[in-house]
Write an enzyme that holds these catalytic residues in place. Structure first.
Site, PDB file in Angstrom:
ATOM      1  N   SER A   1     -19.188   8.549  94.446  1.00 53.31           N
ATOM      2  CA  SER A   1     -18.473   7.317  94.136  1.00 53.31           C
ATOM      3  C   SER A   1     -17.149   7.272  94.902  1.00 53.31           C
ATOM      4  O   SER A   1     -17.149   7.360  96.129  1.00 53.31           O
ATOM      5  CB  SER A   1     -18.281   7.178  92.628  1.00 53.31           C
ATOM      6  OG  SER A   1     -17.748   5.923  92.296  1.00 53.31           O
TER       7      SER A   1
ATOM      8  N   HIS B   1     -20.366   0.278  90.103  1.00 56.70           N
ATOM      9  CA  HIS B   1     -21.632   0.307  90.849  1.00 56.70           C
ATOM     10  C   HIS B   1     -22.681  -0.616  90.233  1.00 56.70           C
ATOM     11  O   HIS B   1     -23.864  -0.310  90.213  1.00 56.70           O
ATOM     12  CB  HIS B   1     -22.140   1.742  90.992  1.00 56.70           C
ATOM     13  CG  HIS B   1     -21.135   2.656  91.613  1.00 56.70           C
ATOM     14  ND1 HIS B   1     -20.751   2.519  92.925  1.00 56.70           N
ATOM     15  CD2 HIS B   1     -20.388   3.652  91.087  1.00 56.70           C
ATOM     16  CE1 HIS B   1     -19.809   3.426  93.184  1.00 56.70           C
ATOM     17  NE2 HIS B   1     -19.570   4.107  92.093  1.00 56.70           N
TER      18      HIS B   1
END
Length: 307
Positions: A90, A193
């Site tokens: 991430s 996300h």
């Protein structure tokens, strides 16, 4: 064969940077990174409480800066051979981009500033969050996540999938957890996300358009598909896209296995990704950098697995 991995949001803990300020040069480095990030990283890394550093606008710059502090202390850019694989989870992809020379440290913190503020605004628009679903049959877990109206935002491998979406839907999933699985809320402020983060994309894309990235010096694996990315421009395009795409850490680990990685070294604040490697890359050695006391062992680990 060595893999250097950079953790993502949720790995921070109150006061975790305090012992690092005792190292020569760390305070000055953090001060310069604070200027680039527009965040007082020294204060937040030493004094701020858990709720404060959970804020996306604080947590993301803090995590990237911490990884760069550890990389600088290890002189990882010079010590790691060209065969070393680098990956970030991430927001850790921005740390990885700096470690591999795609961006300078200051550029990385400027980039994460835009990413973090945009994602924080998107998260504030609707009460959303994330929860790790640990255990269970993967197909059954994915079906349960979909049935709850959630997104499998992180497919981490090693029996862990992270669901993301509204607080109400996460509550429903926890109440009806898949068989043999646990649902664990994560210390993050939004449904990262997923399409909930769409408002953050435009500003991030505009910022990236003004950068002149270098191509990565080391193989840099992408969260999109686990493949090595050779173009710095492509690295940044994928970082922008990843704001609304699932993180496929399982595919990153699959590539590490294919490349016959023997050791996984996790930069500060370490622990999460080495935990996944312990279960998902069986037989592979792991070392997580958490305090300056880990540096000697990390240097030895780096040398051992750089052959």
């Amino acid at each position: 064969m060595l893999a250097i991995v950079c953790p993502g949001q949720g790995s921070q803990t109150p006061g975790f940077l305090a012992p690092w300020l005792e190292l020569d040069g760390t305070r000055d480095l953090l001060a310069s990174l604070s200027d680039a990030a527009g965040v007082d990283l020294i204060r937040h890394g030493t004094e701020s409480d858990e709720e404060t550093i959970k804020d996306t606008a604080v947590a993301q710059p803090l995590i990237v800066a911490a990884g760069l502090v550890a990389a600088a202390a290890l002189e990882a850019d010079a010590a790691a051979p060209e065969s070393t694989v680098v990956a970030g989870h991430s927001v850790g992809e921005i740390t990885a981009a700096a470690v591999t020379g795609v961006l300078s440290p200051a550029e990385a913190l400027s980039l994460v500033r835009v990413r973090a503020t945009g994602m924080a605004r998107a998260a504030a628009a609707t009460p959303t969050g994330m929860a790790a679903v640990v255990g269970g049959d993967q197909d059954e877990v994915l079906a349960a996540i979909e049935a709850a109206g959630l997104t499998p935002a992180n497919v981490n491998g090693a029996g862990q999938i992270v669901a993301a979406g509204t607080a109400e839907a996460l509550g429903a999933l926890a109440e009806s957890a898949p068989a043999r699985a646990r649902v664990i809320p994560l210390k993050v402020a939004g449904a990262f996300h997923t399409e909930h983060m769409r408002p953050a994309v435009d500003d991030l894309a505009a910022h990236v358009a003004g950068l002149s990235p270098s191509d990565p010096r080391l193989p840099l694996l992408s969260n999109r598909d686990g493949e090595a990315v050779e173009s710095g421009t492509d690295v940044l395009a994928r970082i922008v896209d990843q704001v609304t795409r699932p993180v496929r850490w399982d595919l990153c680990m699959a590539t590490m296995a294919t490349r016959q990685v023997t050791g996984v070294l996790e930069l500060l604040p370490g622990g999460t990704l080495t935990g996944l490697a312990k279960r998902g890359l069986k037989g592979t050695a792991q070392l997580a950098v958490k305090t300056p006391e880990d540096l000697d062992a990390a240097r030895a680990f780096l040398a051992e697995h750089s052959a």
